[in-house]
Design an enzyme around this catalytic site. Structure first.
Site, PDB file in Angstrom:
ATOM      1  N   LYS A 172      -6.842  10.590  -2.460  1.00  0.00           N
ATOM      2  CA  LYS A 172      -7.255   9.395  -3.203  1.00  0.00           C
ATOM      3  C   LYS A 172      -7.952   9.819  -4.481  1.00  0.00           C
ATOM      4  CE  LYS A 172      -8.070   4.729  -2.183  1.00  0.00           C
ATOM      5  NZ  LYS A 172      -8.728   3.705  -1.389  1.00  0.00           N
ATOM      6  N   GLU A 193      -4.971  -3.042   4.173  1.00  0.00           N
ATOM      7  CA  GLU A 193      -4.604  -3.628   5.461  1.00  0.00           C
ATOM      8  C   GLU A 193      -5.714  -4.481   6.065  1.00  0.00           C
ATOM      9  OE1 GLU A 193      -4.026  -0.596   4.441  1.00  0.00           O
ATOM     10  OE2 GLU A 193      -2.226   0.305   5.330  1.00  0.00           O
ATOM     11  N   THR A 202       0.852  -1.178   0.000  1.00  0.00           N
ATOM     12  CA  THR A 202       0.000   0.000   0.000  1.00  0.00           C
ATOM     13  C   THR A 202       0.891   1.232   0.000  1.00  0.00           C
ATOM     14  OG1 THR A 202      -1.604   1.282   1.239  1.00  0.00           O
ATOM     15  CG2 THR A 202      -0.313  -0.294   2.508  1.00  0.00           C
ATOM     16  N   TRP A 242      -3.800   6.114  -4.690  1.00  0.00           N
ATOM     17  CA  TRP A 242      -3.266   7.128  -3.785  1.00  0.00           C
ATOM     18  C   TRP A 242      -2.272   8.071  -4.440  1.00  0.00           C
ATOM     19  CZ3 TRP A 242      -5.741   7.861   0.457  1.00  0.00           C
ATOM     20  CH2 TRP A 242      -6.341   6.803   1.124  1.00  0.00           C
TER      21      TRP A 242
END
Ligand code: AMP
Length: 540
Positions: free
Chosen positions: A435, A330, A185, A440
């Site tokens: 975002k 996550e 991420t 991102w």
């Protein structure tokens, strides 16, 4: 006293075998741009066995990492199943990462093999020489000869590698806690961080998302899986579908509104999942080119906040129910789903549906204030959301960023409130990121890049609302005394420093960036100034 229950391990080898046996004829359709090529769960499982044999021959043993640089298609599904089932670790590489981040994650995960889509070869080829541990590249849906390999790397054709190999594999016994897949991420500042999923976490997540209060997947569903298999495991849909017998429609690289509309017309899926930007684009397209899409019983929207107007438009104009969901890489990623409680109707039901949703039984949640104290679920008190559960990561691969964890809970960086009956509404973000279209942009990385220009004294980046992309960056620049620079020049300066889709189009020049008491950029004040229309913004 211990239970008398068998300690049977939850393994993806079993998921693969189960799906192939129980739902062997269930279809997987991959869009080609003009019609679909079709296969079945049974065929996918056979080819997964062939792939596993091939990977063993290429030296993939134990928990070695096998990267994928792929669109959503049948071959990617084969990798999703074969790699974890043979005991290795699937590493889905995000094709939208900035090149340096891509090589960083491949090196950090120590990918040994990468399976690459032919259409992505030009993008991949540029980074391959920097990938230090990659020894084999397998080209699917394309010409392997088109890739010039650096020394020490062998290039293979996916189809040639599979051809003639046995269609069964002696899948090993696997400890359910061992790594099955990983995904990086790149949300916050610094290097991307690896989240490693286990066989157990994937099983439990798959079981829960099929449940009635989550996605309600069944063997009579046909799921259009738009959310990329390279981002947050495609929201767990491929594994859940294989478990429950939901047939899959995979859009490959055809993600624009017109081809999505074509796929809908041709394949008539009953269910679909994608970020708001995709749905907004589709809505505009449908409004201009009307088409019946009422075969969709429900679509899941998440990854960014679902605009209520869009939810109403799908429901009222197209008879398609929109389900809002929240999650993170996550959290495997499904964290909460906004189904109203039974009994809520009309306006009240809509109010529930606008929220980020209610947590399922296996996601524990709490809100924590700046001092680390829990705040009540009273629908008013605001805090940072922290979550805990069997499919929520407890650390990052290699131990990065321990600050993201608080007494064993994951700090989400999302700020909001929760009603007494457990519905989350996000109001802000503690993490300094933007975002855009589901991916991102690090505001700090952008700031650093802009501040690398000699005429810039300071630059602060905030996310501002954007109808198409959800959010886009706005750069507030303080020009050095005696210097002159234009927004166009700064944008040009960034061109080789950030990914093209991250290049900001919104710029404002200010005499100073507001600061907090400890001298940090005060982005809250900057956001407020923008919201009140006090900034003079140039849109390039
Ligand atoms: P990622 O790991 O890239 O999927 O991003 C996860 C983050 O996306 C969350 O921590 C939120 O900041 C944001 N996000 C995901 N779903 C939603 C949603 N429904 N509403 C608002 N933000 C969301």
């Amino acid at each position: 006293m211990l239970s008398t229950m068998q300690d049977d391990q939850l393994s993806l080898a079993h998921l693969l075998q189960y799906g192939a046996r129980m739902h062997g004829d269930t279809e997987v359709a991959t869009w080609t741009g003009s019609g679909s090529r079709r296969t079945t769960f049974g065929q996918v499982a056979k080819r997964a066995a062939q792939l596993a044999h091939a990977l063993r021959e290429l030296g993939v043993t134990d928990d070695q990492r096998v990267g994928t640089f792929m669109w959503n298609n049948a071959e990617h599904l084969e990798c999703y199943l074969a790699v974890p089932a043979m005991g290795a670790v699937l590493h889905t590489l995000n094709i939208r990462l900035f090149p340096e981040q891509l090589t960083y994650v491949a090196n950090h995960a120590e990918d040994h093999v990468v399976v690459v889509d032919g259409s992505l070869l030009p993008l991949f080829a540029k980074q391959l020489p920097e990938m230090k541990t990659v020894r084999h590249v397998i080209v699917a849906n394309g010409d392997a000869a088109a890739l010039e390999a650096p020394s020490g790397v062998t290039v293979h054709s996916y189809e040639e590698l599979l051809a003639g190999r046995p269609e069964t594999f002696d899948w090993p016994e696997i400890d359910e806690r061992s790594a099955a897949a990983m995904c990086y991420t790149s949300g916050t500042t610094g290097d991307p961080k690896g989240v490693v999923y286990s066989h157990r976490s994937i099983w439990l997540h798959s079981m829960q998302i099929c449940m009635t209060d989550m996605m309600r997947l069944t063997d009579s569903d046909r799921a259009l899986v738009i959310v990329p298999m390279f981002h947050a495991m495609s929201w767990g849909m491929p594994y859940a579908a294989f478990m429950i017998g939901t047939s899959m429609v995979l859009p490959d690289r055809f993600l624009q509104p017109a081809p999505i509309a074509e796929i809908l017309a041709a394949e008539k899926p009953t269910f679909a999942g994608a970020v708001p930007t995709i749905w907004q684009g589709l809505l505009q397209h449908l409004d201009a080119n009307p088409q019946d899409i009422s075969h969709l019983r429900e679509v899941v929207v998440g990854g960014s906040a679902a605009p209520p107007a869009m939810m109403h438009a799908f429901e009222e104009r197209y008879n398609v129910s929109v389900l809002h969901a929240w999650g993170m890489t996550e959290t495997s990623p499904m964290g909460s789903v906004a189904r109203p409680p039974s009994g809520a109707t009309g306006e009240e039901a809509w109010r529930y549906r606008y929220t980020q949703g209610r947590f399922p039984a296996l996601v524990k949640a709490r809100l924590v204030d700046d001092e680390g104290n829990e705040v009540p679920w009273d629908g008013k008190s605001v805090g940072e959301l922290e979550v805990k559960g069997p499919w929520i990561t407890g650390s990052y691969y290699g131990g990065a960023d321990p600050d993201k964890f608080h007494d064993g809970w994951l700090r989400t960086g999302d700020v909001g409130r929760i009603t007494p009956d457990g519905y989350l509404t996000l109001t802000d973000r503690a993490k300094d990121v933007i975002k855009s279209g589901g991916e991102w942009i690090s505001s700090v990385d952008l700031e650093n890049a802009v501040m690398g220009h000699p005429a810039v004294a300071e630059a602060a980046v905030i996310g501002v609302p954007d109808e198409k992309w959800g959010e886009r960056p706005l750069v507030a620049v303080v020009v050095r005394e005696g210097e002159q620079v234009t927004a166009e020049e700064l944008r040009e300066f960034l061109r080789d420093k950030v990914a093209k889709w991250q290049l900001p189009e919104n710029w404002t020049f200010v005499s100073e960036v507001p600061k907090t008491s400890v001298g940090k950029f005060d982005k809250k004040r900057l956001r407020a100034a923008h919201a009140e229309g006090k900034l003079d913004v140039a849109h390039l």
